[in-house]
Design an enzyme around this catalytic site. Structure first.
Site: not given
Ligand SMILES: Cc1ncc(COP(=O)(O)O)c(C=O)c1O
Length: 378
Positions: A79, A110
């Site tokens: 992210k 989150d």
């Molecule tokens: C560590 C991690 N993996 C996967 C995701 C999923 O990403 P997305 O919300 O873009 O689908 C997030 C989203 O906050 C995340 O923080």
């Protein structure tokens, strides 16, 4: 230990001839600009692509390639690429328009996206407000404040925190820098997604350029689907009709991609229970990601939390010569999905997973909540 699953859906709409939707999301120059900009960041260095031979043995496939985002930009998740890049783009666009009025950015999160936005804002010396929902751990809240953001805790779930963020932004004249998109709000989330594509560009580079070693399958975990949409779009632009089989994995507690696929339209899922995989707790598919997911995804698998802790421990304690990996809760996702499919031959067969398969999974985070990580892995 056998893993169970909640739902499985084979998408009849999957069609590689639709790859041009990736060009609609990222017209010429978009991902290139993100790549060139992020490469100039002093903290930038590509993350490792690691072969999990022990896990390949467990699941009976030829190879599992794990993209390890735990070291990403010192922020510990992929992210870091998106939010901070979008903040930079907001500033660049304002500068180009001759707008030098004071800027404040805000977002709902989150955890990991908020860290990226607040880190980006801090570097540029601008104020930042972050909205978190009731289920976000205290550890994650503290890590957001670390980068100078003002953190507001909101009652309800992730989607409630977005609603409050939008209201406050309107009342105060702040710029929302969200990782998810909705009708009328797409430009900034497109930049966030363009930032994520640096991960995909690195994977292509690490695979040895043009089609030399191509995975047969890619497993992508989804919250709002922004990451999955961005990575698929980049891979689709690269591989076109040769796109590997894409499997989207979700928590059964926030299965918005699954529900939307079934009804062939974006559906808002009410999140009642929070998954351990906090980053996946999102009730609505991003409007930008939807056309990509709709036509590129071959299968969707939704699971409970039972596999999270064992897979985090497996990453940390190799059963072969590979390095030990610090993988947070969301990083277990791809492993859980592959193990679940290997445990259920009808699923493996449906997705064409077998002894010749090379499966790419994304370890999206490290110990982004150190206390939770310590409790699980020790
Ligand atoms: C560590 C991690 N993996 C996967 C995701 C999923 O990403 P997305 O919300 O873009 O689908 C997030 C989203 O906050 C995340 O923080």
């Amino acid at each position: 230990m056998q893993f169970s699953y909640s739902n499985y859906y084979k998408n009849p709409k999957q069609n590689n001839a639709m790859h041009e939707v990736a060009d609609v999301l990222f017209p010429e120059g978009h991902t290139e600009r993100a790549y060139e900009s992020i490469l100039k960041w002093p903290a930038y260095t590509p993350t490792n692509l690691i072969s999990l031979d022990d896990f390949a043995g467990i699941t009976g496939v030829a190879n599992v390639l794990y993209k390890d985002e735990s070291t990403r930009l010192g922020l510990g998740s992929f992210k870091a690429l998106g939010g901070a890049y979008a903040v930079q783009r907001v500033l660049e666009d304002r500068e180009a328009a001759g707008d030098d009025s004071p800027l404040t950015v805000c977002t709902a999160t989150d955890g990991n996206h908020g860290r990226s936005v607040s880190w980006g804002a801090q570097q540029k010396g601008i104020s930042c407000h972050i909205y978190i929902h009731a289920g976000v751990s205290e550890g994650r809240a503290e890590s957001l404040a670390e980068y100078g953001a003002t953190v507001h805790r909101v009652e309800g779930n992730y989607d409630d925190s977005i609603a409050v963020c939008i209201k406050e932004a309107e009342a105060n004249g702040w710029q929302i820098v969200s990782d998810t998109s909705w009708e009328g709000y797409q430009e900034i989330p497109t930049q966030v997604m363009a930032g994520y594509t640096v991960l995909a560009a690195e994977v292509i580079e690490q695979l040895g350029g043009n089609n030399t070693t191509q995975p047969t399958h890619i497993i992508l975990q989804a919250g709002c689907g922004g990451m999955a949409g961005a990575l698929i779009a980049y891979f689709w632009k690269h591989w076109r009709n040769e796109l590997p089989t894409v499997i989207v994995m979700e928590s059964a507690m926030s299965d918005c991609v699954y529900e939307s696929m079934q009804r062939d339209q974006i559906v808002l899922v009410d999140i009642v229970d929070e998954t351990l995989m906090a980053g996946l707790s999102c009730g609505e598919v991003s409007a930008l990601a939807w056309p990509i997911l709709r036509y590129a995804t071959s299968h969707v698998l939704t699971v409970g939390d039972e596999g999270v802790e064992p897979m985090m421990r497996l990453l940390a304690n190799p059963e072969s010569e590979r390095p030990a990996i610090e993988g947070g809760e969301c990083s277990a996702s791809g492993l859980i999905a592959l193990k679940t499919m290997a445990d259920h031959p009808e699923l493996a067969e449906s997705a064409g997973i077998g002894a010749d398969s090379v499966v790419l999974v994304i370890g999206t985070e490290g110990a982004t909540d150190p206390e939770v990580y310590r409790l699980i892995v020790g």
